[in-house]
Design a protein around this motif. Structure first.
Motif, PDB file in Angstrom:
ATOM      1  N   GLN A 184      -2.886   2.362   5.053  1.00  0.00           N
ATOM      2  CA  GLN A 184      -4.059   2.943   4.389  1.00  0.00           C
ATOM      3  C   GLN A 184      -4.113   4.445   4.633  1.00  0.00           C
ATOM      4  OE1 GLN A 184      -7.469   0.751   5.870  1.00  0.00           O
ATOM      5  NE2 GLN A 184      -8.097   0.176   3.815  1.00  0.00           N
ATOM      6  N   TYR A 194      -4.669  -2.421   8.102  1.00  0.00           N
ATOM      7  CA  TYR A 194      -3.625  -1.948   7.194  1.00  0.00           C
ATOM      8  C   TYR A 194      -3.202  -0.543   7.616  1.00  0.00           C
ATOM      9  CZ  TYR A 194      -5.756  -5.700   4.471  1.00  0.00           C
ATOM     10  OH  TYR A 194      -6.289  -6.904   4.066  1.00  0.00           O
ATOM     11  N   ILE A 229       0.840  -1.207   0.000  1.00  0.00           N
ATOM     12  CA  ILE A 229       0.000   0.000   0.000  1.00  0.00           C
ATOM     13  C   ILE A 229       0.873   1.254   0.000  1.00  0.00           C
ATOM     14  CG2 ILE A 229      -1.695   1.314   1.331  1.00  0.00           C
ATOM     15  CD1 ILE A 229      -2.803  -1.390   2.324  1.00  0.00           C
TER      16      ILE A 229
END
Length: 413
Positions: free
Chosen positions: A389, A386, A72
């Protein structure tokens, strides 16, 4: 048209690579799980296997240890290092060793990391510019996610939605869809089975909406509790045991001790038998969801590898089963809704999760899925599994000034 053909061809190649990797992983994981289930003494090896996993990453994979968060972060801020190909074999081996010893972990993280790292390598072979490289990695995420769960539509949207909640990257829609369909098709063509769960009947929404609202709130709180607990274990263990090998050994020993105290291995590994029982009328013990949450946060927090999604399925389904016993509604209904909603709240991907619910349980569940999932997503707050993010659109208006920040940089509510 030439551009569409070019991207379609690339998506097919990425889907094939990710699908083959996921098929090999699923077959290997089933074999390892069977081996662990039929040989109880392998649980005693968990501390040693944890130390081995930590050593492998310390020796060969310090630059890929962040896993999904690295992917990410690279999609937000790509650099020359990129996503190394070594991420795929390391996470594969680390996950299999975790499950061999009975660690409570999942499989989504492994498939996504394999798909993204393979896609990144293919993108470099194609000598793609940076902007297009992002799209290639998103295709790898879609193919990995869809092929490991058998949900190509959810896999498509998951890759578009997971980078920053509240924002969708629509330019990735067609290539991600093609990669997801191909990845899933490869696994099905190889006859690698996925788990299936059935909801017998869905009551009229107008008759149970109040129960679903309460259930959605509970699912959102469970999502938040999972994220908080995993983060606390990670923070405390790194503070008290800075050596990653020692941290995994001690954490593995603690998991073994808890498992023996519970006198059951229901909460080790994927816990698929426990998940199946959550859909049955007799249900599970009321505290099953809390025990799975406890062991999964401990397993992942001390450095074992795998994923969070299947454990979140188990936590949500068992919590739903408990609530069904409390409210007197069908266990399979609330188990299915919890299955999806807890994952949605923890991953901050409500659209992908609703679509996953439709793919897994059928369109008749769409209304209840949308209600409980949206509530769980809102209640879970600005936390998630996560850390990398971003906040594309804050869930709470007073956090609008923090738009664009990573979740682990927020002053969360």
């Amino acid at each position: 048209m030439r551009q569409i053909g070019r991207w379609t061809g690339l998506a097919v190649i990425i889907g094939l690579a990710a699908g083959l990797a996921s098929a090999f992983f699923l077959v290997s994981l089933a074999w390892v799980t069977s081996l662990q289930t039929n040989n109880w003494w392998l649980l005693l090896s968990l501390p040693l296997l944890g130390g081995l996993v930590a050593w492998l990453y310390q020796r060969f994979g310090t630059n890929v240890a962040a896993g999904n968060n690295l992917i990410i972060e690279q999609l937000h801020n790509p650099d020359s290092a990129g996503i190394p190909l070594r991420m795929a074999p390391l996470v594969l081996l680390g996950t299999l060793l975790t499950h061999l010893g009975g660690g409570s972990a999942g499989r989504e993280g492994t498939a996504v990391q394999m798909g993204a790292s393979l896609a990144a390598r293919i993108g470099r072979w194609w000598r793609l510019p940076q902007a297009e490289w992002r799209l290639v990695v998103m295709m790898g995420i879609s193919a990995g996610f869809s092929s490991v769960f058998g949900t190509p539509i959810a896999g498509t949207i998951f890759a578009m939605e997971v980078l920053a909640f509240g924002v969708l990257r629509y330019e990735a829609l067609l290539p991600c869809l093609v990669a997801a369909l191909v990845g899933d098709g490869v696994v099905r063509w190889l006859n690698v089975a996925h788990s299936h769960y059935h909801v017998a009947s869905v009551p009229d929404l107008s008759m149970i909406w109040a129960i679903l609202v309460v259930a959605g709130i509970c699912f959102g709180l469970a999502s938040s509790a999972f994220a908080i607990w995993t983060e606390l274990v990670q923070t405390w263990s790194r503070r008290w045991l800075p050596n990653p090998i020692l941290r995994a050994v001690v954490g593995g020993g603690l998991i073994v001790m808890i498992s023996f105290l519970l006198n059951t291995r229901d909460y080790n590994g994927l816990s698929l038998p426990l998940l199946a029982r959550a859909f049955e009328p007799q249900g599970v013990v009321p505290w099953a969801f809390a025990l799975k949450l406890l062991l999964t946060g401990l397993t992942l927090g001390v450095g074992f590898k795998g994923g969070e999604v299947t454990p979140l399925f188990v936590i949500g389904a068992t919590l739903g089963s408990t609530l069904a016993q409390l409210f007197g509604v069908p266990a399979d209904l609330l188990a299915a809704l919890g299955f999806i909603a807890v994952f949605a709240g923890a991953a901050n991907t409500p659209i992908a999760c609703v679509l996953m619910g439709v793919e897994l349980f059928g369109s008749t569940l769409l209304g209840p899925l949308m209600l409980t999932t949206c509530i769980a997503y809102s209640v879970s707050g600005h936390r998630g599994i996560y850390a990398a993010q971003r906040v594309g659109w804050a869930k709470r208006q007073h956090l609008g000034y923090q738009t664009g920040k990573r979740l682990d940089q927020l002053d969360v509510d």
